[in-house]
Design an enzyme around this catalytic site. Structure first.
Site, PDB file in Angstrom:
ATOM      1  N   LYS A 127      -2.512 -12.205   7.684  1.00 56.36           N
ATOM      2  CA  LYS A 127      -3.926 -12.009   8.029  1.00 56.36           C
ATOM      3  C   LYS A 127      -4.673 -13.324   7.872  1.00 56.36           C
ATOM      4  O   LYS A 127      -4.304 -14.149   7.023  1.00 56.36           O
ATOM      5  CB  LYS A 127      -4.550 -10.939   7.135  1.00 56.36           C
ATOM      6  CG  LYS A 127      -4.017  -9.539   7.413  1.00 56.36           C
ATOM      7  CD  LYS A 127      -4.794  -8.461   6.672  1.00 56.36           C
ATOM      8  CE  LYS A 127      -4.201  -7.096   6.980  1.00 56.36           C
ATOM      9  NZ  LYS A 127      -4.915  -5.968   6.354  1.00 56.36           N
ATOM     10  N   ASP A 168      -8.586  -9.291   3.151  1.00 57.70           N
ATOM     11  CA  ASP A 168      -8.400  -8.251   4.165  1.00 57.70           C
ATOM     12  C   ASP A 168      -9.527  -8.240   5.189  1.00 57.70           C
ATOM     13  O   ASP A 168     -10.380  -7.353   5.131  1.00 57.70           O
ATOM     14  CB  ASP A 168      -8.318  -6.876   3.456  1.00 57.70           C
ATOM     15  CG  ASP A 168      -7.818  -5.783   4.375  1.00 57.70           C
ATOM     16  OD1 ASP A 168      -7.367  -6.103   5.478  1.00 57.70           O
ATOM     17  OD2 ASP A 168      -7.882  -4.603   3.976  1.00 57.70           O
ATOM     18  N   GLU A 176       0.819  -1.214   0.000  1.00 54.86           N
ATOM     19  CA  GLU A 176       0.000   0.000   0.000  1.00 54.86           C
ATOM     20  C   GLU A 176       0.854   1.265   0.000  1.00 54.86           C
ATOM     21  O   GLU A 176       0.623   2.202   0.759  1.00 54.86           O
ATOM     22  CB  GLU A 176      -0.988  -0.016   1.173  1.00 54.86           C
ATOM     23  CG  GLU A 176      -1.956  -1.192   1.076  1.00 54.86           C
ATOM     24  CD  GLU A 176      -3.111  -1.177   2.059  1.00 54.86           C
ATOM     25  OE1 GLU A 176      -2.944  -0.664   3.171  1.00 54.86           O
ATOM     26  OE2 GLU A 176      -4.184  -1.682   1.694  1.00 54.86           O
ATOM     27  N   ARG A 196      -5.917 -10.597  -6.453  1.00 57.57           N
ATOM     28  CA  ARG A 196      -5.278 -10.114  -5.222  1.00 57.57           C
ATOM     29  C   ARG A 196      -5.145 -11.226  -4.182  1.00 57.57           C
ATOM     30  O   ARG A 196      -4.173 -11.252  -3.413  1.00 57.57           O
ATOM     31  CB  ARG A 196      -6.129  -8.952  -4.675  1.00 57.57           C
ATOM     32  CG  ARG A 196      -5.715  -8.493  -3.322  1.00 57.57           C
ATOM     33  CD  ARG A 196      -6.514  -7.280  -2.888  1.00 57.57           C
ATOM     34  NE  ARG A 196      -6.294  -7.018  -1.479  1.00 57.57           N
ATOM     35  CZ  ARG A 196      -6.868  -6.046  -0.786  1.00 57.57           C
ATOM     36  NH1 ARG A 196      -7.701  -5.221  -1.394  1.00 57.57           N
ATOM     37  NH2 ARG A 196      -6.622  -5.877   0.490  1.00 57.57           N
ATOM     38  N   GLU A 253      -2.625 -12.912  12.024  1.00 53.20           N
ATOM     39  CA  GLU A 253      -3.058 -11.565  12.427  1.00 53.20           C
ATOM     40  C   GLU A 253      -4.578 -11.516  12.307  1.00 53.20           C
ATOM     41  O   GLU A 253      -5.130 -11.769  11.237  1.00 53.20           O
ATOM     42  CB  GLU A 253      -2.409 -10.517  11.512  1.00 53.20           C
ATOM     43  CG  GLU A 253      -2.841  -9.094  11.828  1.00 53.20           C
ATOM     44  CD  GLU A 253      -2.161  -8.055  10.925  1.00 53.20           C
ATOM     45  OE1 GLU A 253      -0.929  -8.108  10.731  1.00 53.20           O
ATOM     46  OE2 GLU A 253      -2.891  -7.177  10.403  1.00 53.20           O
ATOM     47  N   GLU A 292     -13.180  -2.898  11.349  1.00 55.93           N
ATOM     48  CA  GLU A 292     -13.077  -2.142  10.100  1.00 55.93           C
ATOM     49  C   GLU A 292     -14.130  -2.588   9.082  1.00 55.93           C
ATOM     50  O   GLU A 292     -14.737  -1.769   8.404  1.00 55.93           O
ATOM     51  CB  GLU A 292     -11.670  -2.325   9.502  1.00 55.93           C
ATOM     52  CG  GLU A 292     -11.518  -1.674   8.143  1.00 55.93           C
ATOM     53  CD  GLU A 292     -10.127  -1.839   7.533  1.00 55.93           C
ATOM     54  OE1 GLU A 292      -9.240  -2.430   8.171  1.00 55.93           O
ATOM     55  OE2 GLU A 292      -9.945  -1.356   6.398  1.00 55.93           O
TER      56      GLU A 292
HETATM   57  C1  GCV Z   1      -3.063  -0.094   8.401  1.00 56.80           C
HETATM   58  C2  GCV Z   1      -6.329  -2.390   4.979  1.00 56.80           C
HETATM   59  C3  GCV Z   1      -6.825  -1.223   5.783  1.00 56.80           C
HETATM   60  C4  GCV Z   1      -5.692  -0.228   6.046  1.00 56.80           C
HETATM   61  C5  GCV Z   1      -4.598  -0.982   6.791  1.00 56.80           C
HETATM   62  C6  GCV Z   1      -4.139  -2.151   5.926  1.00 56.80           C
HETATM   63  C7  GCV Z   1      -3.087  -3.000   6.613  1.00 56.80           C
HETATM   64  O1  GCV Z   1      -5.970  -1.983   3.715  1.00 56.80           O
HETATM   65  O2  GCV Z   1      -7.882  -0.618   5.116  1.00 56.80           O
HETATM   66  O3  GCV Z   1      -6.213   0.830   6.822  1.00 56.80           O
HETATM   67  O4  GCV Z   1      -3.523  -0.129   7.067  1.00 56.80           O
HETATM   68  O5  GCV Z   1      -5.245  -2.986   5.643  1.00 56.80           O
HETATM   69  O6  GCV Z   1      -3.471  -3.975   7.243  1.00 56.80           O
HETATM   70  O7  GCV Z   1      -1.920  -2.682   6.519  1.00 56.80           O
END
Ligand code: GCV
Length: 688
Positions: free
Chosen positions: A340, A345, A272, A316, A367, A373
């Site tokens: 994760k 996500d 990112e 992805r 994780e 979120e």
């Molecule tokens: C901390 C997603 C979330 C981001 C987060 C990212 C990550 O994209 O929307 O806010 O960034 O995951 O886990 O690094």
């Protein structure tokens, strides 16, 4: 032999000078698990096998255990105890506690206290060894006090008044963590500011670390990979550059000096838009190993995240596996690859990440996300352990012993280095800590699962409800447990059932926008990339004739997922572009099943709300009405999800929605919630 009479309150006194009460008013909702239980104390004798200082926290807790007046403590436990404990009762009113690490005493004391408060008789001997060595909270807190994806106010770390004055909340936070076995905290956001490592912020972090040290908690920091360059010390951040390596070595020495309980780094690199070793033609292993080398002399570890994806790949969901599997065996011994639970996500339901177990020569950690979120922020109730257990209990089929993800990640690959589990924290300085008045159940549950991954979601919910609603009738707690246990599946049903994922609005991850189209935006940030709705059907084809993500799973999962008839219905649209008329296991068509789930989601929220209404007058009125208001909002939002998704997909299925809808699609499309990554949905954000 030394004798101590417990002295209560010592630790709090230590901090009196440096604390300011940043929140003078009483908490609006006192429903954290330790806040409602009676703390009546009596005098106890503590005898130790050798001259050690028993923390007043331990004696304080032990003095609340009503059936003991003498405690014999030995720190001579063998390595197999890790930071767990053994408790025996050689005779009436005396217990013997055996530990190896002094933190084990805190956990033993809290264990007995929990049993007592839950009304469970302690059956001796008791032996508890934690599932994971590092039971970590990851805070996504920024240095300006905001929290990325945080829905409970600002950061607990009052950076501007540190290092001189620490918020009293930090002490309470540490105590709550210790009570559930959390022993490691990453203070700052993985989207890390290089300034976290400057002198000023290290001093601030050291004050927090000092407080944590009394509770057996180690401090970790998220680091920006380009820190030495960004802070002006080097011209590059290339991990093979000698100056860069020396800078990290010196930095670790400085951190360790300032914080003896400093444990290591968490790193998000080349993800990112963040810098990383790939910027210099190096690999993730090169980057992680440079940091590992600096930490190794202090027994520190690197948690290197596998959350990577680029806009170019066709799927992805496949990318972390593609990037990391070839690196297996190249990571230093003190690197843990943090993955994760799912390959996208933190969606309300994902298949588990196929990376688990696919790197047999690498220590891996799961994780999980405690902050909601993608599950309704702090507005909607979603008790998350059922989701976490789905991942932790998944068999990965990578070897003959058929380990689950929990088993695989909790075992130390090398004796010297720890295993770990991480949860992205949902805690802020809101007066009820976690935003939604019941969301601290998720914080509690994360700690309990990190301690014992085989606990059931239901048993944890019962424990939490018993502690948090200590004064309520058992029937009230049963109702609360029933509500919690329905909540996750309800969220899946009204948001994204059957394996749908990432249908969220672009600017936030709260409401639905399956139609979302932002000119110039990355395709993999748009819902249509994931749902692929067309006249034929719905869902992402990840079969052998599609993206072939199924091939990343071991047999027999690869073929189970690949076949539309054997793929579990709850993951159907994750792995298949299923025709609208495809018959699912219930006998309904895919479209009818979709309508059924969305409708079931609405009904579940209404049912949870009705169950909550029966509690009026039986619990604190303010707490009751706060949750009631949240349910009002959740019912409206569930309806919004239901109508938005079904009306949008109906344009492709061209079939009726049996239960009907309330809103108009065009009006829904025209509506935008003003929210960003740093703001939360509030229960009053939209007039209906
Ligand atoms: C901390 C997603 C979330 C981001 C987060 C990212 C990550 O994209 O929307 O806010 O960034 O995951 O886990 O690094």
């Amino acid at each position: 032999m030394m004798k101590y009479i417990s002295r209560i309150g010592f630790v709090l006194c230590i901090f009196t000078a440096m604390l300011s009460c940043s929140k003078p008013e009483p908490y609006k909702v006192d429903n954290l698990w330790l806040q409602n239980v009676s703390q009546s104390k009596h005098e106890i004798y503590i005898i130790t096998s050798r001259p050690i200082n028993v923390s007043p926290i331990v004696s304080d807790i032990l003095s609340t255990i009503d059936y003991i007046d003498t405690v014999y403590i030995s720190l001579d436990g063998d390595v197999s105890l890790r930071d767990g404990f053994e408790i025996t009762m050689p005779h009436q009113r005396r217990i013997d506690i055996l530990v190896r690490a002094s933190a084990g005493l805190i956990y033993a004391a809290f264990h007995l206290q929990r049993l007592q408060y839950c009304g469970c008789e302690a059956t001796f001997p008791i032996r508890e060894v934690p599932s994971f060595d590092l039971r970590m909270l990851n805070h996504w807190d920024n240095l300006d006090g905001t929290i990325e994806r945080g829905y409970a106010g600002h950061s607990l770390w009052n950076w501007s008044s540190l290092p001189d004055t620490a918020s009293s909340l930090i002490v309470q936070y540490a105590l709550f963590n210790a009570s559930i076995g959390i022993n490691a905290v990453v203070l700052n956001n993985v989207n890390a500011a290089p300034e976290m490592l400057d002198k000023e912020h290290i001093e601030k972090a050291a004050t927090i670390a000092k407080i944590f040290s009394y509770y057996g908690i180690r401090v970790f920091l998220s680091v920006n990979f380009a820190s030495p360059k960004a802070l002006g010390f080097t011209k590059t951040a290339d991990p093979l550059n000698n100056e860069v390596r020396a800078w990290w070595r010196d930095k670790v020495a400085e951190l360790k000096e300032a914080m003896p309980n400093f444990g290591g780094f968490l790193v998000k690199a080349n993800s990112e838009g963040l810098p990383g070793p790939l910027d210099y033609g190096r690999s993730h292993a090169d980057g992680a190993n440079m940091l590992a080398e600096a930490l190794e002399p202090y027994r520190g570890v690197v948690l290197w995240r596998a959350f990577v994806y680029s806009p170019t790949d066709a799927d992805r969901a496949k990318q972390a596996y593609q990037e990391f599997v070839p690196l297996d065996g190249q990571f230093a011994d003190n690197v843990i690859v943090q993955i994760k639970n799912g390959p996208i996500d933190f969606q309300p339901r994902e298949a588990f990440s196929p990376l688990f177990g696919a790197m047999p020569n690498t220590q891996q950690a799961v994780e999980l996300q405690i902050t909601q979120e993608y599950t309704g922020h702090a507005v909607q109730l979603c008790y998350l352990p059922p989701m976490w257990k789905e991942a932790l209990d998944s068999k990965i089929y990578r070897n003959d012993t058929l380990p689950t993800i929990a088993e695989l990640t909790s075992v130390r690959r090398l004796r010297k280095w720890p295993s770990a589990i991480a949860g992205v924290a949902n805690i802020g300085d809101d007066r009820n800590w976690c935003g939604h008045p019941l969301a601290n159940a998720n914080w509690y549950a994360f700690g309990r699962l990190a301690w014992n991954a085989s606990l059931s979601s239901d048993s944890i919910a019962k424990e939490w409800a018993t502690l948090s609603f200590a004064k309520a009738e058992p029937a009230v707690r049963d109702t609360i447990v029933s509500i919690l246990m329905q909540s996750r599946e309800a969220v899946v049903d009204y948001m994204m059932p059957m394996g749908l994922h990432h249908l969220f609005a672009f600017g936030h991850h709260y409401g639905p926008e399956p139609w979302c189209d932002v000119p110039g935006a990355r395709e993999d940030w748009l819902p249509r990339y994931y749902h692929r709705a067309d006249s034929i059907g719905l869902g992402f084809d990840r079969t052998t004739t599609g993206s072939n993500a199924v091939a990343q799973y071991a047999a027999p999962l690869d073929s189970i997922y690949n076949d539309i008839n054997t793929c579990p219905d709850e993951l159907l649209l994750w792995f298949h572009h299923a025709p609208w008329s495809h018959k699912v296991k219930s006998g309904r068509t895919m479209w009818d099943e979709l309508c059924y789930h969305y409708d079931r989601g609405l009904k579940s929220v209404a049912r949870m709300h009705n169950e909550w209404k029966t509690l009026r007058g039986k619990i604190d009125e303010q707490l009751w009405s706060d949750v009631d208001e949240h349910f009002n909002r959740q019912e409206l939002d569930a309806r919004w999800w239901h109508d938005a998704c079904l009306l949008y997909f109906q344009q492709f299925s061209r079939q009726p929605i049996p239960q009907g809808t309330r809103y108009n699609l065009d009006k829904m499309k025209a509506f935008h919630i003003r929210m960003d990554n740093y703001t939360s949905a509030t229960i009053g954000y939209r007039e209906d």
